[in-house]
Scaffold this motif. Sequence first.
Motif, mmCIF file in Angstrom:
data_model
loop_
_atom_site.group_PDB
_atom_site.id
_atom_site.type_symbol
_atom_site.label_atom_id
_atom_site.label_comp_id
_atom_site.label_asym_id
_atom_site.label_seq_id
_atom_site.Cartn_x
_atom_site.Cartn_y
_atom_site.Cartn_z
ATOM 1 N N VAL A 121 45.917 -31.771 -0.944
ATOM 2 C CA VAL A 121 45.563 -32.034 0.456
ATOM 3 C C VAL A 121 44.354 -32.961 0.531
ATOM 4 O O VAL A 121 44.336 -33.938 1.290
ATOM 5 C CB VAL A 121 45.283 -30.716 1.208
ATOM 6 C CG1 VAL A 121 44.709 -31.003 2.589
ATOM 7 C CG2 VAL A 121 46.559 -29.891 1.344
ATOM 8 N N GLU A 155 50.650 -33.532 4.094
ATOM 9 C CA GLU A 155 49.726 -32.967 5.081
ATOM 10 C C GLU A 155 48.338 -33.563 4.916
ATOM 11 O O GLU A 155 47.642 -33.845 5.900
ATOM 12 C CB GLU A 155 49.668 -31.450 4.933
ATOM 13 C CG GLU A 155 48.912 -30.745 6.051
ATOM 14 C CD GLU A 155 49.635 -30.825 7.380
ATOM 15 O OE1 GLU A 155 48.942 -30.828 8.414
ATOM 16 O OE2 GLU A 155 50.877 -30.866 7.393
ATOM 17 N N VAL A 168 44.743 -25.321 6.759
ATOM 18 C CA VAL A 168 44.990 -26.577 7.487
ATOM 19 C C VAL A 168 44.960 -26.324 8.993
ATOM 20 O O VAL A 168 44.400 -27.103 9.761
ATOM 21 C CB VAL A 168 46.327 -27.202 7.052
ATOM 22 C CG1 VAL A 168 46.755 -28.305 8.009
ATOM 23 C CG2 VAL A 168 46.219 -27.760 5.633
ATOM 24 N N THR A 197 47.267 -22.302 2.186
ATOM 25 C CA THR A 197 47.022 -23.706 2.507
ATOM 26 C C THR A 197 47.389 -24.014 3.958
ATOM 27 O O THR A 197 46.643 -24.695 4.672
ATOM 28 C CB THR A 197 47.826 -24.626 1.566
ATOM 29 O OG1 THR A 197 47.451 -24.346 0.212
ATOM 30 C CG2 THR A 197 47.554 -26.087 1.862
ATOM 31 N N LEU A 246 46.145 -35.555 7.661
ATOM 32 C CA LEU A 246 44.780 -35.163 8.014
ATOM 33 C C LEU A 246 43.797 -36.307 7.822
ATOM 34 O O LEU A 246 42.848 -36.464 8.606
ATOM 35 C CB LEU A 246 44.353 -33.956 7.174
ATOM 36 C CG LEU A 246 45.086 -32.639 7.433
ATOM 37 C CD1 LEU A 246 44.560 -31.547 6.512
ATOM 38 C CD2 LEU A 246 44.955 -32.226 8.892
#
Length: 289
Positions: free
Chosen positions: A90, A140, A273, A269, A144
């Motif tokens: 991530v 993801e 998030v 996770t 982000l």
Amino acid sequence: MRSSNPVFSRRFRGNNGYAGFNAAPQAGTAAQGNPYGSNPYAQPANPYATNPYAQGGPDLQQGYPQAPAATGRMTMDDVVMRTGMSLGLVILGAAVGWGMNLPVGLGFGAGLVAAVLVFAQSMFLRRPVPAVILAYAALEGLFLGVVSKAYNHYAQGAPVQAVLGTILVSVGVLIAYKTRLIRVDRRFVRFVTAALIGFVLLTMVNLLFAVFGGGDGLGLRTGWLGILVGVAGVLIGAAVLAIDFKQVEDGIQYGAPREESWLAAFGLTVSLVWIYVQMLQLVGILNED
């Protein structure tokens, strides 16, 4: 126990998951000589019962040492390692999305694919698929990174504040859970599940109004109303994270297969998030005001 987190909801439940709040014993189970009910991973309540020299079995709630984990069973080290891998991807994806100045549309496309992967792993795949989980983490992160940079243009420093806020919330939830300030029971799970569903539906309605009516839709992401919604989103995420901690603890205690540590990492996770996204929106509103 059924989790509010959709990633965990298929695994940790009643008759086909680990022992939990929804796993009521079947009628006549004890009489048939099956003390573990329908839990395929359950271990004897007191593994030292047949040992005349034992001083008593492990008590996880009181902190007594746990018996060594059987080979092939999920351990805390497994969960920590795989969660670190997922969160690492991530972060790496976010760095790429931030540093390459990717279009916002591309970032949202990556986020949409990541959402599809969450849905696929949660609803259709019977077993954890590491490739799907790691692909979700990378996409993801890309989403982000793009969104965080967009926020940083009009709310300087918002991403850093959101990261710090996410860390503080996560550590606070972990401490509250370990010290039993948060009691994850059946009523708690039902309340959080209802709150999560209501929040998601409200967000979807606001998005539809924004798309077809223009502006900020129902005004849920601006002003004092936006601040209240943002705080509610963070609190819901924190509550789901507490439930996830309970799911991990149950999986380890009742001897879940080692591959389930991937699912645990996936669920943690997703929850982290969620908290970061809610925190980013909240910090953005506060900086605007």
